[in-house]
Design a protein around this motif. Structure first.
Motif, PDB file in Angstrom:
ATOM      1  N   PHE A  67      -7.535   4.987  -7.698  1.00 17.99           N
ATOM      2  CA  PHE A  67      -7.663   6.171  -6.858  1.00 17.99           C
ATOM      3  C   PHE A  67      -7.691   7.469  -7.663  1.00 17.99           C
ATOM      4  CE2 PHE A  67      -6.788   9.479  -3.882  1.00 17.99           C
ATOM      5  CZ  PHE A  67      -7.364   9.050  -2.690  1.00 17.99           C
ATOM      6  N   ILE A 110      -2.854   3.370  -7.014  1.00 24.55           N
ATOM      7  CA  ILE A 110      -2.765   4.797  -7.339  1.00 24.55           C
ATOM      8  C   ILE A 110      -2.464   5.007  -8.822  1.00 24.55           C
ATOM      9  CG2 ILE A 110      -2.018   5.410  -5.010  1.00 24.55           C
ATOM     10  CD1 ILE A 110       0.781   5.856  -6.171  1.00 24.55           C
ATOM     11  N   CYS A 136      -3.491   3.138   0.142  1.00 24.45           N
ATOM     12  CA  CYS A 136      -4.086   2.773  -1.148  1.00 24.45           C
ATOM     13  C   CYS A 136      -3.259   1.728  -1.879  1.00 24.45           C
ATOM     14  CB  CYS A 136      -4.219   4.039  -2.001  1.00 24.45           C
ATOM     15  SG  CYS A 136      -5.007   3.759  -3.588  1.00 24.45           S
ATOM     16  N   LYS A 171     -15.310   5.983   0.104  1.00 24.96           N
ATOM     17  CA  LYS A 171     -13.931   6.130   0.571  1.00 24.96           C
ATOM     18  C   LYS A 171     -13.368   4.846   1.169  1.00 24.96           C
ATOM     19  CE  LYS A 171     -15.118   8.096   5.129  1.00 24.96           C
ATOM     20  NZ  LYS A 171     -15.133   9.341   5.937  1.00 24.96           N
ATOM     21  N   HIS A 205     -11.236   2.574  -1.000  1.00 23.67           N
ATOM     22  CA  HIS A 205      -9.931   3.064  -1.470  1.00 23.67           C
ATOM     23  C   HIS A 205      -8.904   3.107  -0.348  1.00 23.67           C
ATOM     24  CE1 HIS A 205     -11.469   4.161  -5.461  1.00 23.67           C
ATOM     25  NE2 HIS A 205     -12.575   4.505  -4.828  1.00 23.67           N
ATOM     26  N   PHE A 214      -5.365   7.756   3.399  1.00 29.03           N
ATOM     27  CA  PHE A 214      -5.667   6.436   2.846  1.00 29.03           C
ATOM     28  C   PHE A 214      -4.388   5.608   2.794  1.00 29.03           C
ATOM     29  CE2 PHE A 214      -8.580   9.510   1.115  1.00 29.03           C
ATOM     30  CZ  PHE A 214      -9.809   8.874   1.021  1.00 29.03           C
ATOM     31  N   THR A 259       0.835  -1.199   0.000  1.00 31.39           N
ATOM     32  CA  THR A 259       0.000   0.000   0.000  1.00 31.39           C
ATOM     33  C   THR A 259       0.869   1.249   0.000  1.00 31.39           C
ATOM     34  OG1 THR A 259      -0.127  -0.023   2.417  1.00 31.39           O
ATOM     35  CG2 THR A 259      -1.894  -1.116   1.210  1.00 31.39           C
ATOM     36  N   TRP A 263     -11.047   7.997  -9.277  1.00 32.06           N
ATOM     37  CA  TRP A 263     -12.046   8.351  -8.271  1.00 32.06           C
ATOM     38  C   TRP A 263     -11.855   9.797  -7.821  1.00 32.06           C
ATOM     39  CZ3 TRP A 263     -11.279   8.630  -2.616  1.00 32.06           C
ATOM     40  CH2 TRP A 263     -12.488   8.811  -1.920  1.00 32.06           C
ATOM     41  N   PHE A 264     -10.608  10.203  -7.626  1.00 29.19           N
ATOM     42  CA  PHE A 264     -10.305  11.564  -7.176  1.00 29.19           C
ATOM     43  C   PHE A 264     -10.825  12.606  -8.160  1.00 29.19           C
ATOM     44  CE2 PHE A 264      -7.532  15.284  -7.261  1.00 29.19           C
ATOM     45  CZ  PHE A 264      -7.579  15.709  -5.937  1.00 29.19           C
TER      46      PHE A 264
END
Length: 318
Positions: free
Chosen positions: A283, A279, A276, A255, A258, A274, A236, A286-287
């Motif tokens: 992510f 990335i 995550c 959230k 993620h 987070f 992560t 989604w961002f």
């Protein structure tokens, strides 16, 4: 405090659980009733002394002698209420075959209720409604779950007609299902795919055909949790974003998917942290849904990837 009534209820519940499974482990009983193994051993001896034919095997568990049964037990009003939620969920969130089987079981359950409890049940069952946002099963394969359950129980392979999100046409595969789970508002199953020679995850609304075969499993599979927990070993990356407070409340549901860890308020904005696993795609995409109200604090690689996606989008709009 007199523990006798509490112990009596526990012993009856143990007997009911022994009737519900072929083998019941002592630790399983201890965990359920939050007592010690010594207490479970004592309760089992009490049942044996009262004439209940229980046999045990060290390291395996307890079982009732074949053919031993008690008359149907009465249900509490709280248990009756739980049937309503279960029945509504079965009607909306499982396939028609399983829903039909459960409805049949419910008629049998209702038949042993006291008259007052039947009235109580009738008063609320028409006032509980479950709604699904999207179809959970492809219309070409409406009874997917029931076939999967049979396959897993009998350890028989299935032939699956499956269309991935990227593919233009579905493919046929021989699969050994390992287990079924519900996540992100969808039903999934995990199985060993003989076409790919590996374990794969399948979403039920993309299944266009499913059939149980007479071919036995060729592999001794681990539990479903074992395969799902392998995702926990994926490295992560820590992510921090700063988002306007008025928008943050709309992210409460998504959230957690993620790697959400924590949040705190800073000068009227919300800083979210987070851990995550994706990335590169998940992510940053989604961002971008709320990016005009938020700032990426770290890591730098996430900023770069988000800008790349924005640039690609800009090129498409020109």
């Amino acid at each position: 405090m007199d523990e006798t009534p509490k112990r009596f209820d526990r012993i009856v519940a143990i007997l009911i659980q022994l009737q519900s499974k072929k083998i019941v482990k002592a630790q399983e009983l201890a965990d359920r009733f939050e007592v010690s193994l010594r207490t479970i051993y004592r309760d089992i001896r009490t049942l044996e002394a009262s004439g209940v034919p229980i046999y045990s095997e060290a390291g395996v568990g307890y079982a009732l002698m074949e053919g031993y049964r008690l008359p149907p037990v009465m249900f509490t009003r709280e248990e009756v209420g739980s049937f309503i939620a279960a029945e509504k969920l079965m009607q909306k969130f499982t396939d028609p075959a399983l829903g039909s089987h459960y409805a049949s079981a419910m008629y049998k359950l209702k038949s042993v209720l006291r008259g007052t409890d039947k009235d109580w049940l009738s008063n609320i069952e028409s006032r509980v409604v479950m709604q699904t946002a999207e179809p959970l099963f492809h219309d070409k394969s409406p009874n997917t779950l029931s076939v999967l359950f049979e396959s897993i129980a009998e350890k028989k392979q299935i032939i699956l007609c499956y269309k991935t999100a990227e593919a233009e046409e579905p493919t046929n595969r021989n699969i050994e299902p390992v287990g079924v789970f519900h996540d992100h508002n969808n039903w999934y199953f995990l199985g060993y795919c003989h076409l790919r020679k590996d374990y794969r995850q399948f979403r039920t609304d993309r299944i266009q055909g499913i059939k149980k075969t007479e071919c036995d499993f060729t592999i001794e599979h681990d539990s479903l949790e074992t395969y799902l927990n392998k995702n926990e070993t994926i490295p992560t990356i820590k992510v921090r974003i700063l988002i306007e407070k008025k928008i943050a409340r709309y992210l409460e549901f998504e959230k957690k998917y993620h790697g959400f860890v924590s949040e705190k308020e800073i000068d009227g904005q919300i800083e979210m942290t987070f851990m995550c696993r994706d990335i590169e795609s998940g992510f940053p995409r989604w961002f971008l849904m709320f990016g005009d109200y938020a700032t990426i604090l770290e890591p730098e690689i996430l900023k770069v990837r988000t800008l790349e996606l924005l640039d690609t989008n800009r090129q498409r709009l020109l």
